[in-house]
Write a protein that holds these residues in place. Structure first.
Motif, PDB file in Angstrom:
ATOM      1  N   ARG A   1      14.425 -61.026 -13.404  1.00  0.00           N
ATOM      2  CA  ARG A   1      14.063 -59.735 -14.005  1.00  0.00           C
ATOM      3  C   ARG A   1      12.752 -59.240 -13.390  1.00  0.00           C
ATOM      4  O   ARG A   1      11.666 -59.644 -13.805  1.00  0.00           O
ATOM      5  CB  ARG A   1      13.913 -59.870 -15.523  1.00  0.00           C
ATOM      6  N   TYR A   2      12.899 -58.380 -12.411  1.00  0.00           N
ATOM      7  CA  TYR A   2      11.727 -57.863 -11.709  1.00  0.00           C
ATOM      8  C   TYR A   2      10.901 -56.951 -12.612  1.00  0.00           C
ATOM      9  O   TYR A   2      11.434 -56.075 -13.288  1.00  0.00           O
ATOM     10  CB  TYR A   2      12.147 -57.046 -10.484  1.00  0.00           C
ATOM     11  N   PHE A   3       9.596 -57.151 -12.559  1.00  0.00           N
ATOM     12  CA  PHE A   3       8.654 -56.299 -13.280  1.00  0.00           C
ATOM     13  C   PHE A   3       7.827 -55.495 -12.271  1.00  0.00           C
ATOM     14  O   PHE A   3       6.983 -56.059 -11.572  1.00  0.00           O
ATOM     15  CB  PHE A   3       7.697 -57.153 -14.132  1.00  0.00           C
ATOM     16  N   ASN A   4       8.106 -54.212 -12.135  1.00  0.00           N
ATOM     17  CA  ASN A   4       7.259 -53.270 -11.383  1.00  0.00           C
ATOM     18  C   ASN A   4       6.725 -53.853 -10.079  1.00  0.00           C
ATOM     19  O   ASN A   4       5.517 -54.011  -9.894  1.00  0.00           O
ATOM     20  CB  ASN A   4       6.104 -52.792 -12.264  1.00  0.00           C
ATOM     21  N   VAL A   5       7.648 -54.147  -9.183  1.00  0.00           N
ATOM     22  CA  VAL A   5       7.281 -54.761  -7.905  1.00  0.00           C
ATOM     23  C   VAL A   5       6.666 -53.703  -6.988  1.00  0.00           C
ATOM     24  O   VAL A   5       7.114 -52.550  -6.948  1.00  0.00           O
ATOM     25  CB  VAL A   5       8.521 -55.383  -7.235  1.00  0.00           C
TER      26      VAL A   5
END
Length: 327
Positions: free
Chosen positions: A176-180
């Motif tokens: 779950r990517y957070f604001n890459v």
């Protein structure tokens, strides 16, 4: 990583921001890399450094086409599935295309990966899955209701991945990517991410526009942390770590006002006039969640994930890249 074997890795969406960084990293590690991309949002110039490398293969194709997926995954040991239509506003404007790419395309890749008997399918999930849950920090097992069509598609990905493990034995891990953010992230277009957009605006002496009062906060995550967690997920030998989802983040949150402050701090070293540029505040954006902060305890415990770049460290690197490539 301790893994010294050479593998064939399919990276879908490999011409995009995250995908192209993964392609370069694994090519430099000595692996064979196949990139599948339809260039809807990715760019050929993202692949310039590796396009002629003997271990790199580019397949121009679409994950909505099962035949393209089957062709791309042939002989692959691992799949890093990055291809998707990102952006909450885009999904609100065009939910059908977002669903076609993110759900039907995802299902095609799962089927192709199952049939090709890949060792593991690691995919880009999304922090948007937390939806209306107000709990902070976000823990993987506690989610709310999705707030956008995009968020629904990314949650459906997790459900499909789980079923493909239980039904067909395909090993899956969702991140779950957070604001890459970081090098190669596109500053242009209607759905450009906030950091590259702000950097380019400031470099051109234009006022950045913040949605709302600037007190919304995000767990901004530098690209090298994301590369690290993809590698760990792909190669982990810990069977307890497989067939689940992880937060891919740094584990700290930054308001948009602080973000502008940090960006100005880094950019002012290159151009003193940037310090004086005012910020403009606009209305809040539909489907936006106020605050986002990840717990990374699960990834630390099961994958030994240790993110190296804080937001400030990452922003310094990103600003240097934009300055040298886009100034």
């Amino acid at each position: 990583m301790a893994n010294s074997s050479i593998y064939k890795i399919l990276i879908t969406g490999g011409a995009g921001f995250i995908g192209s960084n993964l392609c370069e990293y694994f090519i430099h590690k000595g692996h064979q890399v196949v990139c599948l991309d339809n260039f809807a949002t990715g760019h050929r110039h993202n692949l310039n450094a590796i396009i002629n490398h003997p271990n790199f293969q580019l397949i121009e194709g679409d994950i909505r086409n099962l035949a393209d997926c089957k062709h791309a995954v042939e002989g692959a040991d691992y799949v890093l599935h990055q291809a998707a239509l990102g952006s909450v506003p885009r999904s609100i404007n065009d939910p059908i295309t977002t669903n076609d790419v993110n759900v039907s395309g995802f299902l095609n890749m799962l089927v192709a990966s199952r049939d090709a008997k890949v060792k593991r399918f690691v995919y880009a999930a999304s922090s948007s899955t937390y939806g209306d849950s107000e709990a902070l920090p976000k823990e993987e097992e506690k989610i709310g209701k999705p707030l956008s069509p995009y968020a629904i598609t990314k949650y459906v990905n997790e459900l499909y991945a789980d079923i493909f493990n239980k039904t067909y034995g395909l090993e899956t891990i969702g991140l779950r990517y957070f604001n890459v953010f970081g090098r190669k992230q596109d500053p242009n277009g209607a759905y450009a991410a906030v950091i590259p957009k702000f950097v380019v605006q400031l470099m051109h002496h234009e006022s950045p526009i913040i949605n709302g009062d600037g007190n919304y906060s995000r767990d901004f995550t530098y690209i090298d942390n994301i590369i690290q967690i993809n590698e760990l997920a792909m190669f982990t030998q810990n069977q307890d770590a497989v067939n689940t989802v992880y937060n891919a983040a740094f584990g700290d949150r930054t308001t948009l006002n602080d973000l502008i402050f940090y960006l100005k701090e880094s950019l002012t070293e290159l151009d003193a006039a940037i310090a004086q540029i005012p910020t403009i505040h606009g209305p809040n954006r539909a489907g936006d969640i106020p605050h986002s902060l990840a717990s990374i305890v699960k990834a630390q415990n099961l994958l030994d994930y240790q993110p190296k770049y804080s937001i400030q460290d990452g922003l310094k690197e990103a600003v240097k890249w934009y300055w040298s490539h886009l100034k």
